[in-house]
Design a protein around this motif. Structure first.
Motif, PDB file in Angstrom:
ATOM      1  N   UNK A   1       0.940  -1.249   0.010  1.00 13.42           N
ATOM      2  CA  UNK A   1      -0.011   0.309  -0.140  1.00 13.42           C
ATOM      3  C   UNK A   1       0.695   1.014   0.011  1.00 13.42           C
ATOM      4  N   UNK A   2       1.192   1.746  -0.949  1.00 10.87           N
ATOM      5  CA  UNK A   2       1.925   3.009  -1.362  1.00 10.87           C
ATOM      6  C   UNK A   2       0.829   4.323  -0.642  1.00 10.87           C
ATOM      7  N   UNK A   3       2.253   5.257   0.276  1.00 14.21           N
ATOM      8  CA  UNK A   3       1.476   6.392   1.044  1.00 14.21           C
ATOM      9  C   UNK A   3       2.354   7.154   0.321  1.00 14.21           C
ATOM     10  N   UNK A   4       3.749   7.658   0.850  1.00 16.47           N
ATOM     11  CA  UNK A   4       4.187   8.746   0.287  1.00 16.47           C
ATOM     12  C   UNK A   4       5.556   8.840  -0.110  1.00 16.47           C
ATOM     13  N   UNK A   5       5.795   9.334  -0.617  1.00 12.89           N
ATOM     14  CA  UNK A   5       7.505   9.643  -1.129  1.00 12.89           C
ATOM     15  C   UNK A   5       8.082  10.982  -0.829  1.00 12.89           C
ATOM     16  N   UNK A   6       9.054  10.962  -0.990  1.00  9.95           N
ATOM     17  CA  UNK A   6      10.311  11.847  -1.076  1.00  9.95           C
ATOM     18  C   UNK A   6      11.660  11.573  -1.506  1.00  9.95           C
ATOM     19  N   UNK A   7      12.406  12.631  -1.091  1.00  6.68           N
ATOM     20  CA  UNK A   7      13.990  12.515  -1.471  1.00  6.68           C
ATOM     21  C   UNK A   7      14.421  11.159  -0.404  1.00  6.68           C
ATOM     22  N   UNK A   8      13.995  11.200   0.584  1.00  6.34           N
ATOM     23  CA  UNK A   8      14.307  10.604   1.862  1.00  6.34           C
ATOM     24  C   UNK A   8      13.321  10.201   2.543  1.00  6.34           C
ATOM     25  N   UNK A   9      13.402   8.945   4.036  1.00 11.22           N
ATOM     26  CA  UNK A   9      12.607   8.963   4.750  1.00 11.22           C
ATOM     27  C   UNK A   9      11.675   9.459   5.420  1.00 11.22           C
ATOM     28  N   UNK A  10      12.742  10.727   6.072  1.00  8.69           N
ATOM     29  CA  UNK A  10      12.227  12.335   6.923  1.00  8.69           C
ATOM     30  C   UNK A  10      10.892  13.061   6.231  1.00  8.69           C
ATOM     31  N   UNK A  11      11.407  12.509   4.570  1.00  5.82           N
ATOM     32  CA  UNK A  11      10.414  13.575   3.607  1.00  5.82           C
ATOM     33  C   UNK A  11       9.714  12.832   3.530  1.00  5.82           C
ATOM     34  N   UNK A  12       9.692  11.588   3.620  1.00  5.76           N
ATOM     35  CA  UNK A  12       7.912  11.002   3.627  1.00  5.76           C
ATOM     36  C   UNK A  12       7.368   9.451   5.269  1.00  5.76           C
ATOM     37  N   UNK A  13       7.822  10.892   6.295  1.00  3.92           N
ATOM     38  CA  UNK A  13       7.573   9.958   7.471  1.00  3.92           C
ATOM     39  C   UNK A  13       6.176   9.707   8.018  1.00  3.92           C
ATOM     40  N   UNK A  14       5.712   8.839   8.745  1.00  7.65           N
ATOM     41  CA  UNK A  14       4.085   9.156   8.424  1.00  7.65           C
ATOM     42  C   UNK A  14       3.486  10.200   9.852  1.00  7.65           C
ATOM     43  N   UNK A  15       4.435  10.502  10.638  1.00 14.16           N
ATOM     44  CA  UNK A  15       3.751  11.764  11.060  1.00 14.16           C
ATOM     45  C   UNK A  15       5.549  12.265  11.309  1.00 14.16           C
ATOM     46  N   UNK A  16       5.025  13.520  11.652  1.00 15.67           N
ATOM     47  CA  UNK A  16       6.458  14.916  11.591  1.00 15.67           C
ATOM     48  C   UNK A  16       6.106  16.006  11.988  1.00 15.67           C
ATOM     49  N   UNK A  17       6.167  16.799  13.433  1.00 16.45           N
ATOM     50  CA  UNK A  17       5.932  17.953  13.835  1.00 16.45           C
ATOM     51  C   UNK A  17       6.428  18.934  14.882  1.00 16.45           C
ATOM     52  N   UNK A  18       5.622  19.700  15.627  1.00 14.67           N
ATOM     53  CA  UNK A  18       6.722  20.648  16.532  1.00 14.67           C
ATOM     54  C   UNK A  18       6.013  20.444  18.158  1.00 14.67           C
ATOM     55  N   UNK A  19       6.021  21.050  18.577  1.00  7.42           N
ATOM     56  CA  UNK A  19       4.995  20.965  20.021  1.00  7.42           C
ATOM     57  C   UNK A  19       5.480  22.216  21.362  1.00  7.42           C
ATOM     58  N   UNK A  20       4.662  22.739  21.562  1.00  3.86           N
ATOM     59  CA  UNK A  20       5.014  24.004  21.957  1.00  3.86           C
ATOM     60  C   UNK A  20       5.415  22.818  23.735  1.00  3.86           C
ATOM     61  N   UNK A  21       6.374  23.147  24.498  1.00  7.95           N
ATOM     62  CA  UNK A  21       6.461  22.612  25.946  1.00  7.95           C
ATOM     63  C   UNK A  21       7.892  22.180  26.134  1.00  7.95           C
ATOM     64  N   UNK A  22       8.128  21.671  27.638  1.00  4.32           N
ATOM     65  CA  UNK A  22       9.203  21.236  28.254  1.00  4.32           C
ATOM     66  C   UNK A  22       8.681  19.429  28.334  1.00  4.32           C
ATOM     67  N   UNK A  23       9.847  18.470  29.226  1.00  7.67           N
ATOM     68  CA  UNK A  23      10.372  17.804  28.741  1.00  7.67           C
ATOM     69  C   UNK A  23      10.359  16.456  27.126  1.00  7.67           C
ATOM     70  N   UNK A  24      10.577  15.268  27.923  1.00  2.48           N
ATOM     71  CA  UNK A  24      10.741  14.496  26.623  1.00  2.48           C
ATOM     72  C   UNK A  24       9.039  13.990  25.790  1.00  2.48           C
ATOM     73  N   UNK A  25       9.530  13.243  25.151  1.00  3.67           N
ATOM     74  CA  UNK A  25       8.222  12.628  24.193  1.00  3.67           C
ATOM     75  C   UNK A  25       9.309  10.905  24.569  1.00  3.67           C
ATOM     76  N   UNK A  26       7.653  10.406  24.383  1.00  9.06           N
ATOM     77  CA  UNK A  26       7.803   8.775  23.615  1.00  9.06           C
ATOM     78  C   UNK A  26       7.133   8.118  22.849  1.00  9.06           C
ATOM     79  N   UNK A  27       7.238   8.008  21.289  1.00 14.65           N
ATOM     80  CA  UNK A  27       6.304   6.870  20.522  1.00 14.65           C
ATOM     81  C   UNK A  27       6.004   6.165  20.736  1.00 14.65           C
ATOM     82  N   UNK A  28       5.030   5.896  20.463  1.00 16.76           N
ATOM     83  CA  UNK A  28       5.092   3.765  20.012  1.00 16.76           C
ATOM     84  C   UNK A  28       3.907   3.934  19.852  1.00 16.76           C
ATOM     85  N   UNK A  29       4.511   2.779  17.960  1.00 21.18           N
ATOM     86  CA  UNK A  29       3.597   2.276  17.018  1.00 21.18           C
ATOM     87  C   UNK A  29       2.940   1.096  16.677  1.00 21.18           C
TER      88      UNK A  29
END
Length: 271
Positions: free
Chosen positions: A232-260
């Motif tokens: 199932x084809x979703x996205x294309x880009x020059x590299x994996x960062x450009x086609x990453x499923x989720x990317x973004x920013x946040x306003x707030x201190x501390x660390x984050x953990x991602x579970x997929x």
């Protein structure tokens, strides 16, 4: 073949966030061999979603969520009908010319070792045969593993290892293809064969190379062959960062953990 996909992503923050903005590349599009039967997104907090396309032509959503947020969960699910993929996909109607995909990035750059391997593995002759030899050589060289999280190794770092995830291999293949002087791009999506069938699949990655007279050729280094009816084809880009499923920013201190967690299934009765 009819494929069902369910993709859960959950961010946990050690401190409450005032605002979260995310770019979601989680939405497959209709293509020459792919028809999206149904697709939906669910977010477990109050959020605004804005639909558009990025510079590569991928369907995206911008997500805006106001805090305080200690966690945010995103689920996409749906069904996609897949036909046999043609050996070449025409580039007509795409927003970027194939020559754009000759550009290198820090993640996909081929160092001397990667370039030497690529040129030796591909050999001489017709471009499609060179690409098939290169893809097969990568598959034989590396063992496949599933790695938790959403990160992908750079091509140079990946080449120094013995075990790689399918997405690591895809990024390495993109660097190898450019090293033999052909345009290449990273493809993100889902596949039944994305990793060991005893494991729950992770988001998958493969590559496409452009060959004059044939179009874009799909190449999956985790199988050593072209993508099949279960990709199932979703996205294309020059590299994996450009086609990453989720990317973004946040306003707030501390660390984050991602579970997929991803489930990819062939629907009963579909061949």
């Amino acid at each position: 073949m009819r494929i069902e996909v369910e993709h859960h992503s959950r961010y946990r923050f050690t401190e409450a966030q005032a605002r979260v903005v995310q770019l979601l590349r989680l939405f497959p599009d209709d293509t020459v061999n792919q028809t999206v039967v149904s697709w939906r997104i669910d977010v477990d907090c109050d959020a605004r979603l804005r639909e558009s396309r990025d510079g590569y032509g991928n369907l995206i959503r911008m997500l805006y969520a106001e805090g305080p947020l200690e966690t945010i969960g995103i689920t996409v699910s749906g069904e996609v009908l897949l036909a046999e993929q043609p050996r070449g996909i025409e580039a007509e109607g795409e927003p970027l010319p194939p020559a754009f995909y000759r550009r290198t990035t820090s993640l996909s750059a081929a160092d001397e070792a990667v370039a030497a391997f690529a040129q030796a593995a591909a050999g001489d002759g017709e471009a499609r045969a060179r690409l098939d030899r290169l893809t097969g050589a990568l598959r034989r060289r590396f063992a496949i593993e599933r790695r938790d999280g959403d990160g992908v190794l750079s091509a140079a770092d990946a080449f120094a290892r013995e075990r790689l995830s399918p997405r690591d291999l895809a990024q390495l293949l993109v660097g190898c293809i450019r090293a033999i002087d052909l345009p290449a791009r990273y493809v993100s999506g889902y596949s039944l064969d994305g990793c060991d069938r005893r494991e729950r699949p992770a988001p998958h990655g493969w590559a496409e190379a452009f060959v004059e007279g044939h179009g874009w050729l799909g190449l999956d280094p985790s199988t050593g062959a072209m993508p099949g009816r279960d990709h199932v084809r979703v996205a294309v880009a020059l590299d994996s960062a450009g086609a990453a499923p989720i990317s973004g920013t946040r306003i707030g201190a501390g660390d984050e953990q991602l579970d997929v967690d991803v489930a990819v299934e062939r629907l009963s009765g579909e061949g």
